[in-house]
Design a protein around this motif. Structure first.
Motif, PDB file in Angstrom:
ATOM      1  N   ASP A  31      -2.076   0.244   0.605  1.00 22.44           N
ATOM      2  CA  ASP A  31      -1.307  -0.991   0.485  1.00 22.44           C
ATOM      3  C   ASP A  31      -1.635  -1.879   1.678  1.00 22.44           C
ATOM      4  OD1 ASP A  31       0.466  -2.962  -0.169  1.00 22.44           O
ATOM      5  OD2 ASP A  31       2.257  -1.692  -0.163  1.00 22.44           O
ATOM      6  N   GLU A  32      -2.362  -2.962   1.436  1.00 24.55           N
ATOM      7  CA  GLU A  32      -2.882  -3.847   2.489  1.00 24.55           C
ATOM      8  C   GLU A  32      -3.847  -3.075   3.385  1.00 24.55           C
ATOM      9  OE1 GLU A  32      -2.334  -6.886   2.041  1.00 24.55           O
ATOM     10  OE2 GLU A  32      -0.397  -7.055   1.032  1.00 24.55           O
ATOM     11  N   GLU A  63       1.846   0.174   3.556  1.00 29.09           N
ATOM     12  CA  GLU A  63       1.883  -1.165   4.161  1.00 29.09           C
ATOM     13  C   GLU A  63       2.476  -1.016   5.562  1.00 29.09           C
ATOM     14  OE1 GLU A  63       4.345  -3.889   1.901  1.00 29.09           O
ATOM     15  OE2 GLU A  63       3.093  -5.582   2.467  1.00 29.09           O
ATOM     16  N   THR A 119       3.606  -3.850  -3.681  1.00 33.43           N
ATOM     17  CA  THR A 119       4.157  -2.725  -2.919  1.00 33.43           C
ATOM     18  C   THR A 119       5.172  -1.951  -3.753  1.00 33.43           C
ATOM     19  OG1 THR A 119       3.785  -3.850  -0.818  1.00 33.43           O
ATOM     20  CG2 THR A 119       5.459  -2.117  -0.822  1.00 33.43           C
TER      21      THR A 119
HETATM   22 MG   LIG Z   1       3.378  -5.665  -0.300  1.00 30.25          MG
END
Ligand SMILES: [Mg+2]
Ligand SMILES: Nc1ncnc2c1ncn2[C@@H]1O[C@H](COP(=O)(O)OP(=O)(O)OP(=O)(O)O)[C@@H](O)[C@H]1O
Length: 233
Positions: A158-159, A83, A41
């Motif tokens: 992110d994710e 995220e 991240t």
């Molecule tokens: Mg992360």
């Protein structure tokens, strides 16, 4: 398209990135892998200018991103699916989709609400629903749609499928495959290595703020030692 060289990032006096090197070619899908807290991240947020880099270089289509304000980075054609999704809870699905829409680069065939609905038909039935009333899967599709509505050349996730049911995850992967086939470059973080192996061209593994391994899917598949050591499976 994107080249990171010796990227370092600090949170106050605590250093999180210790010289990250990676490259992504136009039209490719690359992943950032690594266990919790390894700097995925932070790397993404440093690219986007959300967390300022303290050293090194990040070049996007030849332009330096380090030191650039995050909105100016976004305007160069980088779209982020953050995220935790960060859907505006008090805006409707439609309002979320159009709130940050733009076409700064003047792309010829820009994303429209209808194109997003063609990619994610389930969103169309929920246009009036408030962000906080959407399911996790709907929120993730919306976060992707919202990023696409900024007409990026590089989409960063992110994710991508965290906490989503297998069926919803598959919808996300097929949507990403579809936009990749339309020419989008993608940088993605996710824990579902099996799904990433199918979609990605190249993988970069982070360990304590450094890239310790990179290679293609076949190479990662063959390198059981690296997978075990750096990813735990
Ligand atoms: Mg992360
Ligand atoms: N806001 C912050 N302030 C201080 N330290 C932070 C902050 N955010 C992250 N860190 C630290 O930086 C390091 C990298 O964290 P980062 O969130 O980038 O990891 P990650 O690979 O994305 O992990 P995860 O898989 O859990 O999302 C960790 O040691 C973390 O504790």
């Amino acid at each position: 398209m994107l080249e990171l060289k010796g990227l370092t990032t600090h949170y106050g006096t605590s250093q999180a990135l210790f010289g990250v090197d990676m490259t992504l070619e136009a039209g490719q899908v690359a992943t950032l892998l690594g266990r919790n807290g390894m700097g995925k991240t932070t790397t993404i947020n440093s690219i986007m200018g959300i967390v300022p880099a303290s050293g090194g270089s990040i070049r996007f289509e030849g332009q330096e991103l380090v030191g650039r304000a995050s909105f100016r980075t976004a305007n160069l054609g980088l779209g982020l699916v953050p995220e935790g999704r960060q859907i505006f809870p008090n805006l409707s699905l439609m309002e979320n989709l159009i709130a940050t829409a733009s076409n700064h680069l003047g792309l010829a065939d820009p994303w429209t609400v209808d194109r997003v609905f063609a990619l994610f038909p389930e969103l169309e039935t929920r246009v009036g629903s408030m962000g906080n009333l959407l399911s996790g899967g709907e929120q993730q599709m919306l976060a992707i749609g919202r990023a696409l509505m900024t007409n990026p050349k590089l989409l960063i996730l992110d994710e991508a499928t965290e906490g989503l049911a297998p069926l919803v995850r598959q919808k996300i992967w097929s949507a990403l495959t579809e936009i990749r086939d339309q020419g989008m470059s993608i940088l993605v973080v996710d824990k579902n290595l099996h799904d990433l192996m199918r979609i990605a061209d190249r993988h970069f593994i982070l360990q304590r703020g450094r890239v310790v391994w990179n290679g293609r899917s076949v190479e990662l598949d063959a390198d059981q030692e690296a997978r075990q050591k750096y990813l735990g499976f």
